[in-house]
Design a protein around this motif. Sequence first.
Motif, PDB file in Angstrom:
ATOM      1  N   ALA A  67       0.840  -1.198   0.000  1.00 35.89           N
ATOM      2  CA  ALA A  67       0.000   0.000   0.000  1.00 35.89           C
ATOM      3  C   ALA A  67       0.876   1.249   0.000  1.00 35.89           C
ATOM      4  CB  ALA A  67      -0.907   0.002   1.212  1.00 35.89           C
ATOM      5  N   SER A  68       0.498   2.186  -0.796  1.00 33.91           N
ATOM      6  CA  SER A  68       1.202   3.461  -0.867  1.00 33.91           C
ATOM      7  C   SER A  68       0.689   4.390   0.229  1.00 33.91           C
ATOM      8  CB  SER A  68       0.969   4.067  -2.250  1.00 33.91           C
ATOM      9  OG  SER A  68       1.123   5.433  -2.239  1.00 33.91           O
ATOM     10  N   ARG A  74      -0.296   1.886  -6.886  1.00 36.05           N
ATOM     11  CA  ARG A  74      -0.252   0.498  -6.455  1.00 36.05           C
ATOM     12  C   ARG A  74       1.074  -0.109  -6.886  1.00 36.05           C
ATOM     13  NH1 ARG A  74      -5.577  -2.668  -7.873  1.00 36.05           N
ATOM     14  NH2 ARG A  74      -4.095  -4.246  -7.316  1.00 36.05           N
ATOM     15  N   THR A  75       1.669  -0.860  -6.017  1.00 37.54           N
ATOM     16  CA  THR A  75       2.926  -1.525  -6.339  1.00 37.54           C
ATOM     17  C   THR A  75       2.987  -2.857  -5.598  1.00 37.54           C
ATOM     18  OG1 THR A  75       5.322  -1.237  -6.497  1.00 37.54           O
ATOM     19  CG2 THR A  75       4.245  -0.389  -4.512  1.00 37.54           C
ATOM     20  N   HIS A  76       4.077  -3.554  -5.739  1.00 37.13           N
ATOM     21  CA  HIS A  76       4.241  -4.839  -5.068  1.00 37.13           C
ATOM     22  C   HIS A  76       5.711  -5.056  -4.723  1.00 37.13           C
ATOM     23  CE1 HIS A  76       5.357  -5.829  -9.194  1.00 37.13           C
ATOM     24  NE2 HIS A  76       6.107  -6.770  -8.651  1.00 37.13           N
TER      25      HIS A  76
END
Length: 92
Positions: A67-68, A74-76
């Motif tokens: 979570a940013s 959005r990232t991982h």
Amino acid sequence: MTATATAARKLSDRAHRIVFELALHDGQWVDVADIYTRLGLTSHQVRNALKELISAEMAERERRPVASDTGCRRTHRTYFRLTDETPSEVSA
């Protein structure tokens, strides 16, 4: 000669170093940033060696969402660990 020994012969020196690093974590998931920091390598060097391990069925990966703080991006993160079974155990 077993499939594991044959696969291990084809691995690069970096891949062997990563196997030992992952073995130190005893089956726990390890962030790729932790691996390259501890080994003094770049992220690309580690990622290429991890691809070797995955194709040899010696490691597995897991992508987890992150979570940013702002909520707009959005990232991982990608985590790796050694597989529980060796290729020779899977084929048996």
